[in-house]
Design an enzyme around this catalytic site. Structure first.
Site, PDB file in Angstrom:
ATOM      1  N   GLY A  28      10.688  41.609 -19.458  1.00  0.00           N
ATOM      2  CA  GLY A  28      10.498  40.600 -18.420  1.00  0.00           C
ATOM      3  C   GLY A  28      10.775  39.198 -18.902  1.00  0.00           C
ATOM      4  O   GLY A  28      10.094  38.246 -18.515  1.00  0.00           O
ATOM      5  N   ALA A  29      11.815  39.048 -19.722  1.00  0.00           N
ATOM      6  CA  ALA A  29      12.039  37.774 -20.405  1.00  0.00           C
ATOM      7  C   ALA A  29      13.001  36.847 -19.694  1.00  0.00           C
ATOM      8  O   ALA A  29      13.411  35.831 -20.261  1.00  0.00           O
ATOM      9  CB  ALA A  29      12.547  38.038 -21.825  1.00  0.00           C
ATOM     10  N   ASN A  30      13.357  37.141 -18.448  1.00  0.00           N
ATOM     11  CA  ASN A  30      14.302  36.264 -17.764  1.00  0.00           C
ATOM     12  C   ASN A  30      13.614  35.100 -17.053  1.00  0.00           C
ATOM     13  O   ASN A  30      14.268  34.167 -16.594  1.00  0.00           O
ATOM     14  CB  ASN A  30      15.125  37.051 -16.745  1.00  0.00           C
ATOM     15  CG  ASN A  30      14.273  37.684 -15.667  1.00  0.00           C
ATOM     16  OD1 ASN A  30      13.554  38.637 -15.958  1.00  0.00           O
ATOM     17  ND2 ASN A  30      14.332  37.184 -14.439  1.00  0.00           N
ATOM     18  N   THR A  31      12.279  35.140 -16.977  1.00  0.00           N
ATOM     19  CA  THR A  31      11.560  34.095 -16.259  1.00  0.00           C
ATOM     20  C   THR A  31      10.132  33.974 -16.785  1.00  0.00           C
ATOM     21  O   THR A  31       9.650  34.842 -17.517  1.00  0.00           O
ATOM     22  CB  THR A  31      11.530  34.397 -14.739  1.00  0.00           C
ATOM     23  OG1 THR A  31      10.993  33.284 -14.030  1.00  0.00           O
ATOM     24  CG2 THR A  31      10.700  35.623 -14.447  1.00  0.00           C
ATOM     25  N   GLY A  32       9.478  32.877 -16.413  1.00  0.00           N
ATOM     26  CA  GLY A  32       8.052  32.726 -16.659  1.00  0.00           C
ATOM     27  C   GLY A  32       7.614  32.871 -18.099  1.00  0.00           C
ATOM     28  O   GLY A  32       8.234  32.345 -19.026  1.00  0.00           O
ATOM     29  N   GLY A  51       7.595  35.459 -20.102  1.00  0.00           N
ATOM     30  CA  GLY A  51       8.516  36.175 -20.974  1.00  0.00           C
ATOM     31  C   GLY A  51       9.641  35.295 -21.473  1.00  0.00           C
ATOM     32  O   GLY A  51      10.032  35.372 -22.646  1.00  0.00           O
ATOM     33  N   TYR A  69      -4.269  46.377  -9.453  1.00  0.00           N
ATOM     34  CA  TYR A  69      -3.872  45.449 -10.514  1.00  0.00           C
ATOM     35  C   TYR A  69      -4.893  45.465 -11.640  1.00  0.00           C
ATOM     36  O   TYR A  69      -4.526  45.534 -12.828  1.00  0.00           O
ATOM     37  CB  TYR A  69      -3.734  44.037  -9.952  1.00  0.00           C
ATOM     38  CG  TYR A  69      -3.304  43.011 -10.975  1.00  0.00           C
ATOM     39  CD1 TYR A  69      -2.021  43.034 -11.510  1.00  0.00           C
ATOM     40  CD2 TYR A  69      -4.183  42.015 -11.415  1.00  0.00           C
ATOM     41  CE1 TYR A  69      -1.611  42.093 -12.456  1.00  0.00           C
ATOM     42  CE2 TYR A  69      -3.784  41.077 -12.354  1.00  0.00           C
ATOM     43  CZ  TYR A  69      -2.500  41.122 -12.876  1.00  0.00           C
ATOM     44  OH  TYR A  69      -2.105  40.191 -13.823  1.00  0.00           O
TER      45      TYR A  69
END
Length: 315
Positions: A22-26, A28, A172
């Protein structure tokens, strides 16, 4: 030196390979950027390759992109195989990607979306890559949990997939509690090997896209109050970065913001909920996760560690 831990305290990472989901945003993205800037060879493991390539272009250093859809075990296996063909070692596996408060839906394999993505996808990925980490001294598996592991959270073994009824917050909470239980049980199994350790972290309340599925009654007030109650993704990534790189970190530890209620602030050692330390539940969850994913780990649990309570702590 200030007691406040920042990216300036990340040791040199040259020669190390880090995989960040999940490293494309936020969070990450900020985690990957900080590691790359300190010299690590970073893999952005992302669902959307185009977004991953755009993110990689914004990072200085050695960065590559790997397709990974945690909602599909076939994709997880394909990603693991691609990484195994590219690298003969992995120093850091950072299980960061996640979804939050999604409407009721299932993964490609029929798992409840939050449990399947946040826990089972990362469980499978870790198991498929762990043998590339075990020979590497100082290697770490860092799994990102949440303070949400305390909210309406339990491991519902009688209805793990929420088929009888569904609660966004409850599902969650279960997934984030599972992240912690996975970390503690993994550390117990890793302890005899003495090389790789498992650590957990949480970002507090950070301003990211994660809450986009929250009900409007929650999302709108947070939008208005964000400047007061949230911190930037760069700050939110600090607990993960400390868990991944601080030489003083021990296996089985949990890091989060040090401010009031662990909402924001510089990272410090944190304590998770009492139920997250329940060894019997950790072991049962592990067995169920192996069964659901079909992934077994190249580590065994000793009988002595099996009867211990709480997370195993090793140097």
């Amino acid at each position: 030196m200030s007691d406040e831990w920042t990216t300036a305290r990340i040791p040199d990472q040259h020669g190390r390979v880090a995989v960040v989901t999940g490293a494309n945003t936020g969070l990450g993205f900020e985690t990957a950027r900080a590691l790359a800037e300190r010299g690590a060879s970073v893999v952005l493991a992302v669902r959307n390759v185009d977004k991953g390539e755009k993110a990689a272009a914004r990072i200085s250093g050695e960065v590559t992109v790997q397709a990974l859809d945690l909602t599909s075990l076939d994709s997880v296996r394909a990603a693991a195989q691609a990484l195994r063909s590219r690298y003969d070692r992995i120093d850091l596996l950072i299980n960061n990607a996640g979804v939050m408060y999604t409407p009721k839906q299932t993964t490609a394999d029929g798992f409840e979306m939050q449990f399947g993505t946040n826990h089972l996808g990362h469980f499978a990925l870790t198991g498929l890559l762990l043998d590339l980490m075990l020979p590497v001294p100082g290697s770490r598996v860092v799994t990102v949990s949440s303070t949400g592991h305390r909210i309406r959270a339990a491991i519902h073994f009688d209805d793990l997939q929420w088929e009888r009824s569904y609660s966004r917050a409850g599902a969650y909470g279960q997934s984030k509690l599972a992240n912690l239980m996975f970390t503690y049980e993994l550390q117990r199994r890793l302890a005899p090997h003495g090389t790789t350790v498992a650590v957990a972290a949480h970002p507090g309340l950070s301003s990211t896209e994660l809450a986009r599925n929250s009900p409007a009654a929650i999302r709108l007030p947070l939008t208005w109050l964000a400047p007061l109650v949230t911190q930037t993704p760069a700050m939110g990534a600090l607990p993960t970065l400390r868990a991944a790189t601080d030489p003083a970190v021990l296996g089985g530890q949990y890091y989060g913001p040090g401010g009031r209620l662990e909402i924001k602030g510089h990272p410090q050692l944190a304590t998770s909920s009492a139920q997250s330390y329940e060894t019997a539940v950790q072991q049962r969850l592990w067995a169920v996760s192996e069964d659901l994913t079909g992934v077994t780990f190249p580590v065994a649990q000793s009988q002595q560690n099996r009867i211990q309570s709480g997370p195993a702590i090793t140097s």
